[in-house]
Motif scaffolding. Structure first.
Motif, PDB file in Angstrom:
ATOM      1  N   UNK A  51       8.509   7.400 -12.250  1.00 29.76           N
ATOM      2  CA  UNK A  51       7.701   7.989 -13.310  1.00 29.76           C
ATOM      3  C   UNK A  51       8.160   9.446 -13.465  1.00 29.76           C
ATOM      4  N   UNK A  52       8.886   9.736 -14.559  1.00 34.98           N
ATOM      5  CA  UNK A  52       9.454  11.078 -14.708  1.00 34.98           C
ATOM      6  C   UNK A  52       8.371  12.100 -15.065  1.00 34.98           C
ATOM      7  N   UNK A  53       8.593  13.339 -14.665  1.00 38.25           N
ATOM      8  CA  UNK A  53       7.600  14.384 -14.898  1.00 38.25           C
ATOM      9  C   UNK A  53       8.014  15.250 -16.091  1.00 38.25           C
ATOM     10  N   UNK A  54       7.882  14.689 -17.272  1.00 40.70           N
ATOM     11  CA  UNK A  54       8.177  15.468 -18.479  1.00 40.70           C
ATOM     12  C   UNK A  54       7.206  15.023 -19.573  1.00 40.70           C
ATOM     13  N   UNK A  55       6.430  15.972 -20.144  1.00 34.48           N
ATOM     14  CA  UNK A  55       5.360  15.576 -21.064  1.00 34.48           C
ATOM     15  C   UNK A  55       5.845  14.770 -22.268  1.00 34.48           C
ATOM     16  N   UNK A  56       6.991  15.136 -22.845  1.00 30.15           N
ATOM     17  CA  UNK A  56       7.468  14.431 -24.042  1.00 30.15           C
ATOM     18  C   UNK A  56       7.831  12.994 -23.692  1.00 30.15           C
ATOM     19  N   UNK A  95       0.824  -1.212   0.000  1.00 28.92           N
ATOM     20  CA  UNK A  95       0.000   0.000   0.000  1.00 28.92           C
ATOM     21  C   UNK A  95       0.866   1.273   0.000  1.00 28.92           C
ATOM     22  N   UNK A  96       2.005   1.199   0.699  1.00 28.28           N
ATOM     23  CA  UNK A  96       2.879   2.374   0.792  1.00 28.28           C
ATOM     24  C   UNK A  96       3.377   2.838  -0.580  1.00 28.28           C
ATOM     25  N   UNK A  97       3.578   1.904  -1.486  1.00 29.13           N
ATOM     26  CA  UNK A  97       4.042   2.286  -2.826  1.00 29.13           C
ATOM     27  C   UNK A  97       2.953   3.111  -3.518  1.00 29.13           C
ATOM     28  N   UNK A  98       1.725   2.654  -3.358  1.00 23.60           N
ATOM     29  CA  UNK A  98       0.601   3.391  -3.941  1.00 23.60           C
ATOM     30  C   UNK A  98       0.511   4.804  -3.377  1.00 23.60           C
ATOM     31  N   UNK A  99       0.682   4.885  -2.066  1.00 20.50           N
ATOM     32  CA  UNK A  99       0.612   6.208  -1.418  1.00 20.50           C
ATOM     33  C   UNK A  99       1.691   7.146  -1.959  1.00 20.50           C
ATOM     34  N   UNK A 100       2.904   6.610  -2.103  1.00 26.89           N
ATOM     35  CA  UNK A 100       4.004   7.450  -2.594  1.00 26.89           C
ATOM     36  C   UNK A 100       3.760   7.855  -4.047  1.00 26.89           C
ATOM     37  N   UNK A 101       3.282   6.893  -4.841  1.00 22.33           N
ATOM     38  CA  UNK A 101       3.025   7.166  -6.255  1.00 22.33           C
ATOM     39  C   UNK A 101       1.951   8.255  -6.394  1.00 22.33           C
ATOM     40  N   UNK A 102       0.919   8.119  -5.602  1.00 22.72           N
ATOM     41  CA  UNK A 102      -0.164   9.092  -5.636  1.00 22.72           C
ATOM     42  C   UNK A 102       0.331  10.498  -5.305  1.00 22.72           C
ATOM     43  N   UNK A 103       1.219  10.550  -4.324  1.00 25.01           N
ATOM     44  CA  UNK A 103       1.682  11.849  -3.840  1.00 25.01           C
ATOM     45  C   UNK A 103       2.792  12.430  -4.728  1.00 25.01           C
ATOM     46  N   UNK A 104       3.711  11.577  -5.202  1.00 28.73           N
ATOM     47  CA  UNK A 104       4.938  12.115  -5.816  1.00 28.73           C
ATOM     48  C   UNK A 104       5.142  11.798  -7.300  1.00 28.73           C
ATOM     49  N   UNK A 105       4.351  10.933  -7.888  1.00 28.96           N
ATOM     50  CA  UNK A 105       4.527  10.602  -9.311  1.00 28.96           C
ATOM     51  C   UNK A 105       3.470  11.280 -10.150  1.00 28.96           C
TER      52      UNK A 105
END
Ligand code: TXA
Ligand code: MG
Length: 314
Positions: free
Chosen positions: A110-115, A71-81
């Motif tokens: 999951x990188x934060x870049x649209x391209x 569950x912790x992975x989901x929480x981190x992904x939700x918050x930071x990815x």
């Protein structure tokens, strides 16, 4: 420079492509294509036991890579990815050993870049270390990649990297949540999100050396020697040196290679590697950097200190 369409095509043919992310540029290959991943190690001159980060664009793609996701992975992904956090999990056997340097874990972000998100949507998981030759600073602009690899390497241009320092690496495969590399996402931010204790790795404890090969290898060392600046404006006496001040010190204009950031740490971080490269380009013998005060509590300080100390000591 190539188009998105061309980048998709090259990756699908098993070639490598430099891709933009919000942290630094990466050198990408299909994570499941062993021959393609091998090209990354060859091109970079990277030791085979230094593992790579796998990049994804949808949470679902985690299922192709990791055995289980608490569950912790989901929480981190939700918050930071999407964002600058790499998470280490137990890997599925279909993730090739070459990607993980033989470890039974895999780092994922999951990188934060649209391209790059568009690219990943088409190609699926891509493994990508920073797009520099081993021992050079991570690239934050296409020109840096050109400097290291020449014009043959295809580059997907996404402008200057927004953050300029590599992602936080969080090991979730141990009993204790451990930060292996500090970055924009801080120990506190992770700890608050999960309501759990998060520790910063002990510099050279045995488990860290075994599980985080990155800490073992030589890090970027400019030809110039990187040193903490001691003293005041009056000590700026070396006309051939390069000076970086995070506060507002700014002596007379007689010295060219002096930069001060008026405590804009975001900008300081974004520019740091570019300065390292520029100082070497100008053949400066020393890069002096203003030390950070002990009580300074900007979230970027641990990451900045880490990168500067590695450049100074390695
Ligand atoms: O921001 C970033 O993370 C950039 C962009 C391109 O995403 N990538 C990057 O990759 O900095 P690289 O290869 O330069 O650094 C990856 C770090 C290395 O220190 C490596 O040892 C560590 O992550 N790492 C990767 N997989 C690991 C694993 N399974 N266990 C422990 N450490 C791992
Ligand atoms: Mg790197």
């Amino acid at each position: 420079m190539i188009s998105l369409k061309k980048a998709i095509d090259l990756i699908q043919k098993g070639e490598i492509v430099a891709i933009p992310t919000e942290t630094v540029y990466g050198l990408a290959a299909d994570a499941f294509n062993v021959n393609a991943v091998k090209k990354i190690f060859d091109q970079k001159g990277r030791p085979a036991d230094n593992p790579l980060i796998v990049h994804i664009s949808k949470f679902n793609q985690l299922k192709q890579l990791a055995v289980e996701f608490p569950k912790d992975v989901e929480k981190l992904a939700e918050r930071f990815w999407p964002g600058p956090l790499s998470i280490i999990l137990k890997k599925k056997s279909r993730v090739p050993d070459i990607v993980t340097g033989g470890l039974d874990t895999v780092a994922i972000r999951m990188p934060d870049h649209p391209i790059t998100l568009s690219l990943l949507n088409k190609t699926g998981p891509l493994t990508a270390p920073s797009a520099n030759k081993s021992g050079r600073p991570s690239p934050t602009k296409p020109t840096h990649i050109l400097e290291d690899f020449g014009p043959e390497l295809p580059i997907l241009d996404g402008g200057t990297s927004k953050l300029g320092l590599e992602s936080t690496v969080l090991d979730m495969s141990r009993d204790q949540l451990t930060i292996l590399r500090p970055g924009f996402i801080t120990t506190d931010a992770i700890s608050i999100t999960l309501g759990k204790k998060v520790v910063m790795m002990g510099d050279f404890d045995e488990e860290t050396l075994k599980k985080s090969p990155g800490t073992r290898f030589t890090h970027y060392k400019p030809k110039a020697s990187v040193q903490w600046f001691s003293g005041n404006e009056e000590d700026i006496v070396d006309i051939g040196a390069y000076y970086l001040f995070h506060s507002s010190i700014r002596p007379s204009d007689e010295y060219k290679n002096i930069y001060s950031y008026n405590r804009d740490y975001d900008l300081f971080a974004r520019d740091l590697y570019d300065h390292f490269r520029t100082a070497d380009y100008l053949s400066c013998k020393v890069i002096y950097i203003e030390p950070f005060e002990r009580d300074l509590n900007h979230p970027l300080i641990p990451a900045l200190k880490d990168r500067i100390e590695k450049a100074a000591n390695s």
